[in-house]
Scaffold this active site. Structure first.
Site, PDB file in Angstrom:
ATOM      1  CB  SER A   8      -0.909   0.019   1.231  1.00  0.00           C
ATOM      2  OG  SER A   8      -1.581   1.261   1.325  1.00  0.00           O
ATOM      3  CG  HIS A  33      -3.992  -1.642  -1.598  1.00  0.00           C
ATOM      4  ND1 HIS A  33      -5.022  -2.434  -2.051  1.00  0.00           N
ATOM      5  CD2 HIS A  33      -4.501  -0.907  -0.578  1.00  0.00           C
ATOM      6  CE1 HIS A  33      -6.109  -2.202  -1.336  1.00  0.00           C
ATOM      7  NE2 HIS A  33      -5.823  -1.261  -0.444  1.00  0.00           N
ATOM      8  CG  ASP A  35      -5.421   2.251   0.882  1.00  0.00           C
ATOM      9  OD1 ASP A  35      -6.379   1.481   0.729  1.00  0.00           O
ATOM     10  OD2 ASP A  35      -4.338   1.903   1.398  1.00  0.00           O
ATOM     11  CG  MET A  37      -8.585   7.073   2.505  1.00  0.00           C
ATOM     12  SD  MET A  37      -7.693   7.185   4.072  1.00  0.00           S
ATOM     13  CE  MET A  37      -6.602   5.761   3.926  1.00  0.00           C
ATOM     14  CG  HIS A  66      -9.538   0.025  -0.678  1.00  0.00           C
ATOM     15  ND1 HIS A  66      -9.005  -0.131   0.584  1.00  0.00           N
ATOM     16  CD2 HIS A  66     -10.881  -0.080  -0.527  1.00  0.00           C
ATOM     17  CE1 HIS A  66      -9.973  -0.322   1.451  1.00  0.00           C
ATOM     18  NE2 HIS A  66     -11.125  -0.285   0.802  1.00  0.00           N
ATOM     19  CG  MET A  68     -11.440   2.987   1.839  1.00  0.00           C
ATOM     20  SD  MET A  68     -10.172   2.938   3.130  1.00  0.00           S
ATOM     21  CE  MET A  68      -8.700   3.234   2.130  1.00  0.00           C
ATOM     22  CG  MET A 137     -11.625  -2.708   5.034  1.00  0.00           C
ATOM     23  SD  MET A 137      -9.992  -2.281   4.358  1.00  0.00           S
ATOM     24  CE  MET A 137      -9.289  -1.304   5.701  1.00  0.00           C
ATOM     25  CG  ASP A 175      -5.940  -2.742   3.563  1.00  0.00           C
ATOM     26  OD1 ASP A 175      -4.959  -2.567   4.311  1.00  0.00           O
ATOM     27  OD2 ASP A 175      -6.368  -1.861   2.791  1.00  0.00           O
TER      28      ASP A 175
END
Length: 220
Positions: A8, A33, A35, A37, A66, A68, A137, A175
């Site tokens: 990540s 990965h 992330d 957000m 991913h 979020m 998660m 994760d």
């Protein structure tokens, strides 16, 4: 079943991002990965399409995005254009989960569905045949460096059992809070795609990746 490490980049040193990415790729990490957000679905804000676009073509790793974010269907096309290969959305963030999965498919991407620690494993059952991957998660999403939630192991076992009962070759990604010291527990429970942030980028990313891959190869 293929066993994959997905470092990540949330935990990477962005001054050294290109070099660190190359180091993880050279030592066997198949995914990267990413992330995303939005400060709404989770309290943190990370990065978005411009950062992903800037590393497009620099690596042959799968761009594992991913999301979020609330109502991720709004951004799927943009992430496709920025270089995503696999997009994972949160069940809890979608008014219409199936429409969001279908949008990912229409963009020609692999589809993942994630659940937070509070969401039971059974919640993903209706969608198992529609996605390529379930992401469990094992910490509360939004911040790195949290401690692994042990109850996540039962959720992994449940999802693996449900997928086997349906004859599905489903990837299960996990994760949060995974280190060399506990990754075997996660693999033994049925996961095959491991996200690691500080465990890879804290120290020597190449050496840490190599140590993870040594363990993952034991399971192949």
């Amino acid at each position: 079943m293929e066993y994959i490490l997905a470092p990540s980049i949330l935990a990477a040193d962005f001054k050294e991002l290109g070099r660190q990415m190359k180091s993880t790729e050279d030592n066997g990490a198949g995914y990267l990965h990413f992330d995303v957000m939005d400060g709404m679905f989770v309290p943190s804000i990370s990065f978005g399409m411009p950062v992903l676009a800037s590393i497009q073509g620099v690596t042959d790793q799968v761009m594992d995005v991913h999301l979020m974010v609330q109502e991720p269907i709004r951004y799927i096309e943009a992430f496709k254009q920025a270089g995503a290969d696999l997009v994972t959305i949160h069940l809890e963030a979608c008014k219409d989960v199936r429409a969001s999965i279908q949008k990912i498919r229409e963009c020609g991407l692999k589809a993942g569905l994630s659940i937070c620690p509070e969401t039971p494993a059974e919640a993903v059952e209706p969608y198992l045949g529609e996605v390529d991957m379930i992401l469990v998660m094992s910490v509360h999403p939004g911040f790195g460096g949290q401690k692994f939630i042990p109850e996540s192991l039962d959720k992994i076992r449940c999802i693996r059992r449900m997928s086997k009962e349906r004859g599905l070759a489903l990837d299960i990604q996990v994760d949060g809070g995974i280190y060399l010291s506990n990754v075997r527990e996660v693999l033994d429970a049925g996961a095959n795609v491991i996200v690691a942030g500080s465990a890879v980028f804290g120290g020597d990313p190449g050496a840490n990746t190599s140590d993870f891959m040594e363990i993952l190869r034991e399971y192949e």
